[in-house]
Structures are given as C-alpha cells and as structure tokens.
Scaffold this motif. Structure first.
Motif, PDB file in Angstrom:
ATOM      1  N   PHE A 277       0.601  -1.050   0.088  1.00  0.00           N
ATOM      2  CA  PHE A 277       0.104  -0.160   0.028  1.00  0.00           C
ATOM      3  C   PHE A 277       0.681   1.272   0.007  1.00  0.00           C
ATOM      4  N   VAL A 278       1.766   1.229   0.867  1.00  0.00           N
ATOM      5  CA  VAL A 278       2.750   2.497   0.768  1.00  0.00           C
ATOM      6  C   VAL A 278       3.569   2.695  -0.516  1.00  0.00           C
ATOM      7  N   ARG A 313      11.113  -2.574  -0.810  1.00  0.00           N
ATOM      8  CA  ARG A 313       9.967  -1.956  -0.139  1.00  0.00           C
ATOM      9  C   ARG A 313      10.346  -1.338   1.040  1.00  0.00           C
ATOM     10  N   GLY A 314       9.734  -0.080   1.520  1.00  0.00           N
ATOM     11  CA  GLY A 314       9.766   0.362   2.449  1.00  0.00           C
ATOM     12  C   GLY A 314       8.993   1.884   2.882  1.00  0.00           C
ATOM     13  N   VAL A 315       8.869   2.018   4.130  1.00  0.00           N
ATOM     14  CA  VAL A 315       8.401   3.387   4.391  1.00  0.00           C
ATOM     15  C   VAL A 315       9.544   4.632   4.347  1.00  0.00           C
ATOM     16  N   ASP A 316       9.067   5.735   4.270  1.00  0.00           N
ATOM     17  CA  ASP A 316      10.321   6.709   4.175  1.00  0.00           C
ATOM     18  C   ASP A 316      10.316   7.250   5.494  1.00  0.00           C
ATOM     19  N   PHE A 317       9.309   7.316   6.444  1.00  0.00           N
ATOM     20  CA  PHE A 317       9.480   7.872   7.827  1.00  0.00           C
ATOM     21  C   PHE A 317       8.558   7.144   8.695  1.00  0.00           C
ATOM     22  N   VAL A 318       8.902   7.022  10.164  1.00  0.00           N
ATOM     23  CA  VAL A 318       8.089   6.509  11.054  1.00  0.00           C
ATOM     24  C   VAL A 318       7.730   7.583  12.207  1.00  0.00           C
ATOM     25  N   THR A 319       6.426   7.777  12.419  1.00  0.00           N
ATOM     26  CA  THR A 319       6.255   8.700  13.574  1.00  0.00           C
ATOM     27  C   THR A 319       5.882   7.892  14.752  1.00  0.00           C
ATOM     28  N   VAL A 320       6.706   8.025  15.891  1.00  0.00           N
ATOM     29  CA  VAL A 320       6.617   7.197  16.986  1.00  0.00           C
ATOM     30  C   VAL A 320       5.876   7.994  18.042  1.00  0.00           C
ATOM     31  N   ASP A 321       4.550   7.819  18.397  1.00  0.00           N
ATOM     32  CA  ASP A 321       3.716   8.526  19.271  1.00  0.00           C
ATOM     33  C   ASP A 321       3.862   7.940  20.820  1.00  0.00           C
ATOM     34  N   GLY A 322       4.177   8.687  21.563  1.00  0.00           N
ATOM     35  CA  GLY A 322       4.213   8.269  23.021  1.00  0.00           C
ATOM     36  C   GLY A 322       2.871   7.874  23.639  1.00  0.00           C
ATOM     37  N   ASP A 360      19.666   4.907   8.471  1.00  0.00           N
ATOM     38  CA  ASP A 360      19.962   5.860   7.606  1.00  0.00           C
ATOM     39  C   ASP A 360      18.874   5.768   6.477  1.00  0.00           C
ATOM     40  N   ASP A 361      18.031   4.823   6.433  1.00  0.00           N
ATOM     41  CA  ASP A 361      17.163   4.728   5.276  1.00  0.00           C
ATOM     42  C   ASP A 361      15.982   5.154   5.521  1.00  0.00           C
ATOM     43  N   LEU A 362      15.513   5.832   6.542  1.00  0.00           N
ATOM     44  CA  LEU A 362      14.450   6.410   6.829  1.00  0.00           C
ATOM     45  C   LEU A 362      14.369   7.401   7.857  1.00  0.00           C
ATOM     46  N   THR A 363      13.361   8.521   7.982  1.00  0.00           N
ATOM     47  CA  THR A 363      13.409   9.433   8.914  1.00  0.00           C
ATOM     48  C   THR A 363      12.542   9.124  10.368  1.00  0.00           C
ATOM     49  N   PHE A 364      13.173   9.266  11.481  1.00  0.00           N
ATOM     50  CA  PHE A 364      12.182   9.042  12.675  1.00  0.00           C
ATOM     51  C   PHE A 364      11.802  10.276  13.020  1.00  0.00           C
ATOM     52  N   ILE A 365      10.724  10.396  13.382  1.00  0.00           N
ATOM     53  CA  ILE A 365       9.774  11.526  13.898  1.00  0.00           C
ATOM     54  C   ILE A 365       9.126  11.202  15.417  1.00  0.00           C
ATOM     55  N   GLY A 366       9.524  12.109  16.237  1.00  0.00           N
ATOM     56  CA  GLY A 366       8.853  11.745  17.580  1.00  0.00           C
ATOM     57  C   GLY A 366       7.776  12.556  18.005  1.00  0.00           C
ATOM     58  N   SER A 367       6.665  12.093  18.818  1.00  0.00           N
ATOM     59  CA  SER A 367       5.652  12.698  19.218  1.00  0.00           C
ATOM     60  C   SER A 367       5.230  12.308  20.537  1.00  0.00           C
TER      61      SER A 367
END
Length: 460
Positions: A277-278, A313-322, A360-367
């Motif tokens: 899907f991604v 295949r892969g995602v470009d970023f992951v947003t990890v929500d606390g 290094d293959d994706l961006t990590f986003i925190g929230s």
C-alpha cells in the motif's frame, strides 16, 4: 418593601429546592442534606480550576505543569521565558528525570539573531527510496496531527498560518484536508482508518480521490496512521450532532450521522500488504510516505524492519507517538495504561532498525509532549530526526488546559465546533503566537545543542 419581596422569593426558592431534594431518590446526599448537599456538587464541578490555580504547586499539574505552560505562553508572546531562583523540580529525589550533560569546553554559540531561527532536518525525506518528490524539511519542529472537527476552523487556521510564518509543516490529522488547512503552510496529509476525503461510499480507500487532493494542495508527504498514543487500537467517534454539512463534505460522510472510524485499516491487513500500500501511494503521487503508530507489540516493528532490509519496499518515515500524547477524547484506561511512553517506545523502535543497519534509510519523527526544550533534546539524543508538537501548539494559541476537549465546550474556542466559543479565537493574532513559539523552540534547541552535544572532529 422591595427587600422583603426579594427575601420572600429567595426563601420560597430554597423551600422548593429543599422539598425537591427530600422527595427525589437519585442522590442520597441531597436527600439527607437538602440544599446544603448541592455545595458538594458545585465544588466537584469547579474542582479542577481550584486545583489548577490555587492548590497545586508549579510542578505538580499534569499533563503540563504550570511552569511548562508558563514557558510556552511566554515564548509565544515573546515575553521573558526565563525562571529565577533555581529549579522547582525535586532533582535530588525524583525518579525518571532526564539530565542533559553539558560540555566543559563548548564551541562558540551559533548566531541566534536570525528571527526565523532555521533548523532544517539532517535527512532528505524520501531520498533513500528515491521518491520523485523527496525533499529536505526546512524545520525539525513541526505541527502534529489534529483534525478539523476535533479542533475548530479558527484553531486550524491559526495553526496553519503559524506554520507558514515559521516555515514548518502542518499535519492535517485524519479528518481530511479542510479549507482551514489551506492558509499557506506546507502539509502532511494523514490517512486514518476511515480514509476521510479519499474514500468510497462504503468507507474503503479511493486512490483517485487521494491524487486529486494531493494535486490541489501543498501536500509534502503522506502519513498513514496506524494508531496514536492517546487511544492505540481504537477508532474515533464523531457524534452526529457535530457532523455539520461542512465536515460531512470534507470527510465524505452523511450529514448528521454518527461518524465512527474503524480500529483497523481495510486497505491492508498485515505488514506485507501495508508495504504494498505504501509503495502504491508513493508511486502514484511521488510523495514520501510514512506511518504513525504508538508502540505496543514489538513484533510489528521487527517484521517491518526485516521486510525493509530486503531493500525493495519500505516506508520513508516513522512517527512514533508516546502513550503520554493525546489531544482529543479517549477512554481512561487507554489514555493511562495502553502503549509505551515515548522514551521507552521510541528507543525500542529505533533499536530494532539499528540492529539491521537501517536507521539511515528512513526519517524518525517523535511525538508526545516533545514541545518543551528538555523533552525535545532527549528525543533527538535517542535518535529522532524531527519532532511533532500538538498540545504545546494548542497552548501557544490560547489553550488553558481546561481538559474539556471531549465535551465540545472548550472555553478558548480551540477544541470545539460551537460557533460562539470558536468566535473568541482570533486566527490572525494567534497564528503569530504559534509561529513565535515554534521559532523559540528551534532557537532553544540550537542553543542547547551547541553546549551539550559533542562536535564532530574535522576528520568526521
């Protein structure tokens, strides 16, 4: 004579109230203590306000203490955001407090006179996977997902204009892309389980509608929401009374009917089909595509990393929500006890990708409460490339932490669809406050990084 009439009327009202209390059987307290018992319910009603402003200390309140809110308010208004006479945090005894270690021989402070305080991402979003519209985000601090419907149109307008002024991105939330999101700020379009704005009549995903939305708005990336910290594993519910013609048109749902978001996606059912899907969305739009999720079972993340290790295949970023995050309504158990808090959850997710050499293959986003300098610094130290702020952004435009987001009675006109309450929020002035807050947070991160984080040597 007039005083006697008023006294007689008051006595009659009290007598009638006492009679009613004695007769009713619903409340034992009122039946046993007529009239006087109402004082208990009055105090219960205004109890949060009494505790917030009179009883609790500057560091006791949750989710944001008075000191934390004061810092955000002062920063947004360009007032003095310093504190005097030392910390009020019990650093000698408190458990779990984060300590940022300063360097003895720090380099020169960066130039902090630039009012914009730019701080771009170190990574190109979508670059590793060669997305056609890959880009380097201009700000490591961005506005998190908050939907129109949960927030008023005035609040969304203020946040989007603020994002445009500060050069940050603004996540639409799962409620669809509204006219209030089109105020100049770059967007991250979030796809939730109901696919609002790009769905068929039966609630399934419609790719053509998604492409139309992307073509007509400044969408820079697409985020697929799997879950969120406030209520992981649950879908949302917008009561029919709040489904106005405007919201119905934006979301693609019937007017006046309860709008329930499913707890799971219908376009995919496991990690393998999710990656298909991604890749489909990325190929059809050219945009970077990522996922947002709270952290529970690590099996999901381990399988995702293992499939991405293949490279096709892969995602470009992951947003990890606390689990400490959350701007809207949620059952108490889910808000308090389901999903890991940010520091624990993010560390495990980042470590899963690090073990396979994929960081290094994706961006990590925190929230999740990362809109405070000390929390943001810890997030970056753990490996985050960017952070999203939600409630802190709400505070910057006037939120007073009344905690009435789930009642549609937000007194500041932010988390409500009540026209009378929403009219109290002036988007023009509040957008400036949001922008100033975002820039101040970036400036604080730049300043603290120069004296705490190690510098790279010339050889590096």
């Amino acid at each position: 004579m007039q005083a006697r009439k008023i006294g007689a009327a008051a006595a009659t009202a009290v007598a009638l109230l006492a009679a009613r209390d004695l007769i009713q059987k619903k409340h034992a307290l009122l039946r046993n203590f007529p009239v006087l018992g109402h004082a208990r319910y009055l105090l219960e009603t205004i109890g949060p306000e009494l505790r917030q402003y009179i009883v609790t200390s500057n560091e006791e309140e949750r989710p944001f203490s008075r000191d934390q809110r004061t810092w955000i308010y002062a920063s947004a208004k360009e007032q003095n955001n310093y504190f005097g006479f030392g910390t009020e945090v019990d650093v000698e005894h408190v458990q779990g407090h984060a300590y940022v270690k300063q360097r003895t021989f720090a380099g020169a402070l960066p130039d902090l006179h630039d009012p914009q305080s730019p701080l771009p991402s170190a990574k190109v979003l979508g670059g590793p996977r060669g997305r056609a519209k890959a880009f380097r985000p201009a700000s490591v601090v961005n506005i998190s997902a908050m939907s129109f419907g949960s927030l008023s149109g005035a609040a969304i307008t203020a946040l989007n204009k603020g994002a445009a002024e500060a050069g940050t991105m603004h996540n639409t939330g799962e409620g669809g892309l509204s006219p209030y999101h089109r105020q100049g700020g770059d967007l991250v379009l979030q796809l939730g389980t109901a696919y609002f704005g790009c769905r068929n009549e039966d609630g399934t995903f419609n790719l053509d509608k998604l492409k139309d939305i992307v073509a007509g708005a400044p969408v820079k990336a697409i985020e697929i929401k799997l879950s969120q910290g406030a209520k992981p594993g649950l879908g949302g519910m917008l009561p029919g009374a709040k489904v106005t013609p405007e919201i119905a048109a934006i979301r693609g749902i019937p007017v006046g009917q309860d709008c329930a978001s499913p707890s799971r996606h219908s376009a995919f059912g496991d990690v393998d089909s999710m990656l298909d899907f991604v890749e489909l969305i990325a190929a059809e739009t050219g945009l970077p595509v990522g996922i947002k999720s709270a952290v529970g079972d690590l099996g999901f993340w381990q399988e995702l990393a293992a499939l991405m290790e293949r490279g096709d295949r892969g995602v470009d970023f992951v947003t990890v929500d606390g689990g400490e995050g959350g701007t809207g309504a949620a059952p108490r158990m889910f808000a308090d006890s389901v999903s890991l808090p940010f520091r624990m959850g993010f560390s495990r997710v980042y470590g899963t990708f690090a073990e396979l050499g994929l960081t290094d293959d994706l961006t990590f986003i925190g929230s999740g409460k990362l809109g405070l300098p000390e929390n943001a610094a810890v997030a970056f130290a753990l490996g985050a490339d960017m952070i999203n702020v939600a409630r802190e952004a709400m505070l910057s435009i006037g939120c007073i932490q009344a905690q009435k987001c789930h009642t549609d009675k937000c007194p500041t006109g932010i988390a409500t669809q009540n026209p009378w309450l929403a009219r109290g929020l002036d988007p023009a002035s509040k957008s400036t406050r949001a922008a100033v807050y975002l820039r101040t947070l970036r400036k604080g991160l730049t300043s603290s990084a120069s004296s705490t984080f190690p510098r790279a040597s010339p050889a590096e």
